[in-house]
Write a protein that holds these residues in place. Sequence first.
Motif, PDB file in Angstrom:
ATOM      1  N   ALA A 220      -4.296   4.188   3.908  1.00  0.00           N
ATOM      2  CA  ALA A 220      -4.033   3.832   2.500  1.00  0.00           C
ATOM      3  C   ALA A 220      -3.145   4.869   1.787  1.00  0.00           C
ATOM      4  O   ALA A 220      -2.229   4.500   1.027  1.00  0.00           O
ATOM      5  N   GLU A 221      -3.393   6.163   1.936  1.00  0.00           N
ATOM      6  CA  GLU A 221      -2.610   7.198   1.234  1.00  0.00           C
ATOM      7  C   GLU A 221      -1.151   7.170   1.660  1.00  0.00           C
ATOM      8  O   GLU A 221      -0.247   7.252   0.816  1.00  0.00           O
ATOM      9  N   GLU A 222      -0.920   7.089   2.961  1.00  0.00           N
ATOM     10  CA  GLU A 222       0.468   7.048   3.446  1.00  0.00           C
ATOM     11  C   GLU A 222       1.166   5.791   2.958  1.00  0.00           C
ATOM     12  O   GLU A 222       2.351   5.836   2.557  1.00  0.00           O
ATOM     13  N   ILE A 223       0.462   4.682   2.978  1.00  0.00           N
ATOM     14  CA  ILE A 223       1.057   3.418   2.500  1.00  0.00           C
ATOM     15  C   ILE A 223       1.408   3.524   1.017  1.00  0.00           C
ATOM     16  O   ILE A 223       2.500   3.111   0.573  1.00  0.00           O
ATOM     17  N   LEU A 224       0.480   4.115   0.186  1.00  0.00           N
ATOM     18  CA  LEU A 224       0.716   4.251  -1.252  1.00  0.00           C
ATOM     19  C   LEU A 224       1.910   5.153  -1.526  1.00  0.00           C
ATOM     20  O   LEU A 224       2.760   4.848  -2.389  1.00  0.00           O
ATOM     21  N   GLU A 225       2.000   6.237  -0.815  1.00  0.00           N
ATOM     22  CA  GLU A 225       3.118   7.176  -1.011  1.00  0.00           C
ATOM     23  C   GLU A 225       4.445   6.513  -0.654  1.00  0.00           C
ATOM     24  O   GLU A 225       5.440   6.648  -1.361  1.00  0.00           O
ATOM     25  N   THR A 226       4.443   5.776   0.442  1.00  0.00           N
ATOM     26  CA  THR A 226       5.688   5.112   0.872  1.00  0.00           C
ATOM     27  C   THR A 226       6.080   4.018  -0.109  1.00  0.00           C
ATOM     28  O   THR A 226       7.267   3.847  -0.450  1.00  0.00           O
ATOM     29  N   GLN A 290      -2.726  -1.046  -4.344  1.00  0.00           N
ATOM     30  CA  GLN A 290      -3.083  -0.142  -3.251  1.00  0.00           C
ATOM     31  C   GLN A 290      -3.861   1.052  -3.759  1.00  0.00           C
ATOM     32  O   GLN A 290      -3.412   1.759  -4.667  1.00  0.00           O
ATOM     33  N   GLU A 291      -5.025   1.228  -3.181  1.00  0.00           N
ATOM     34  CA  GLU A 291      -5.812   2.406  -3.514  1.00  0.00           C
ATOM     35  C   GLU A 291      -6.785   2.676  -2.360  1.00  0.00           C
ATOM     36  O   GLU A 291      -7.165   1.783  -1.615  1.00  0.00           O
ATOM     37  N   ALA A 292      -7.121   3.895  -2.147  1.00  0.00           N
ATOM     38  CA  ALA A 292      -8.055   4.281  -1.094  1.00  0.00           C
ATOM     39  C   ALA A 292      -9.460   3.818  -1.476  1.00  0.00           C
ATOM     40  O   ALA A 292      -9.904   4.084  -2.600  1.00  0.00           O
ATOM     41  N   ASP A 293     -10.129   3.075  -0.543  1.00  0.00           N
ATOM     42  CA  ASP A 293     -11.481   2.568  -0.807  1.00  0.00           C
ATOM     43  C   ASP A 293     -12.370   2.926   0.381  1.00  0.00           C
ATOM     44  O   ASP A 293     -12.512   2.154   1.340  1.00  0.00           O
ATOM     45  N   PRO A 294     -12.964   4.117   0.370  1.00  0.00           N
ATOM     46  CA  PRO A 294     -13.804   4.556   1.500  1.00  0.00           C
ATOM     47  C   PRO A 294     -14.953   3.588   1.799  1.00  0.00           C
ATOM     48  O   PRO A 294     -15.308   3.382   2.952  1.00  0.00           O
TER      49      PRO A 294
END
Length: 551
Positions: A220-226, A290-294
């Motif tokens: 998720a983090e890499e996808i959001l940054e890209t 898009q957001e990280a959802d643990p």
Amino acid sequence: MLTRLAIKNYALIDDLKVSFKEGLTTITGETGAGKSILLESLSLVLGKRADRSALRDQDQKCVVEAEFDLQRYPALLVFFREQDLDYDPRTILRREIQPSGKSRAFVNDSPVTLDILSDLGKRLIDVHSQHQTLELTEQEFQLRVVDALAGNGELLAAYGSERQAYLEASHRLETLRKQREEAFREQDYNEFLLDELDKAALKPGMQEDLETRFNTLSNAEEILETLASANRLMQEDDYGLLSLQAQLRQLTARLSDFGPRFSELHQRVQSLYIEADDLAGELQDLVAAQEADPGQLEEVNAGLQLLYALQKKHGVGTVEELVQIRESLRVKVDQTADLDLEMERLEAQVTARRAALEDLAGKLRREREAVLPGFTRALEQQLGALGMPNASFQWRLLPTENFTRSGRDSLELLFTANKGGQHGLLKKTASGGELSRIMLTIKAILAAYEPLPTMMFDEIDTGVSGEISVRMAEIMQQMSGHMQVFAITHLPQVASKGHRQYKVYKEVSAGRTHTRIKELTQEERIIELAQMLGGSGLSDSAITHARELLN
């Protein structure tokens, strides 16, 4: 009946052909002339094992052919159909023994196994000698005789059909019991496995969907940054893709009035701008969504791990295979509940079959009990004329626990040859000569009740007196009114009773000994009988006696 016998290259026989007719045929000849060879060669077409050492010429094959007239035995049609053989009222059995020792058998030129040839041979010729009368001591043979006299053919057929149905139903019930025991042993485990698979909520394609979601959530983090970087390239004020395309659109708009080509160019740029604007909007939506959802990542991972664990447990690699296993388990669990109902139905069927079988077995016993006294009287009466005036029989018809092929009866034949003697089992108390006379008497009685095959008696008159041999010959002559009968004999009293007589003899030709057989004329029979009575020296009294025997 046997109508023709042809033998090539067997023992002392190089090439022999002989024809036979109905009635009583007697066969005589000196000891060692080859009567046993004739019988042994005939036994080859009746299914006896072959031995290449019997070949006269070791480099040539041995061929034995026997032709039978089957018109009096329509029941054999069933045998031919069962064995898928061509039926012909003039049936030929052939046996070939190659120099290598390999043997082949044929019925009407169709190759058959030795077992089939043997089975058919037993239905065509019944060979009896002193040592073969041991069959008389066997319980199965004794029951078969009693059933023939009682006319139990149809009753035995009904019993056999009912017994087969009973055995099949019992076998199915036993198989079902084992299945039920196995099912109940596995029931708890199967229910656990089914519950486990049901809770997994298996659906085709779910593994691919979970793997895709897991891949997205775990990155998720890499996808959001890209996505953010891509969005900046689209939205930057001065040098963003949308800003540059807007400028390009303004420029081509000025040219659109100067001709179709410029107008077309503007339209293309306009389309490009619209597509870029739509793409920019989608990028903004993706960035916002898009957001990280643990928590969601953990849930998806748990679903995947469950699938992987189930696949490993059941030894498969796809969800679709797990679905098949689940449905199979569901069928097993459901079937276990149905087994009790099926068992109740089968138990009722087995009980009904057994009752019907017991009823038929009881009828068989009553029919047998009814015929035994008359059979005993007939046996003792005829044996009295054969030099056994004190012969006495007792039959023991005992019930058996199991349903055998012939009913629920065990038959014991007790015998004594002496007045006031102790009765004992026939096989222990009767001598060979007594067994021969008993067998002859039983066959004679049977001949009036059922169509028997061709009978061949091989010197069963050995060791009996002249007067008794005459009576034995008369019995065989009476039997020949119902069937074809052969008697191989050394006794002139028996030989003279034949409707025709054949002589087996040896002949030396070209330095080799040959066994021959020929049918005797009336005069030749007189000479043969005279020689049997008085030896090679033909006295007038021997010839006179021979004529009296023939007349």
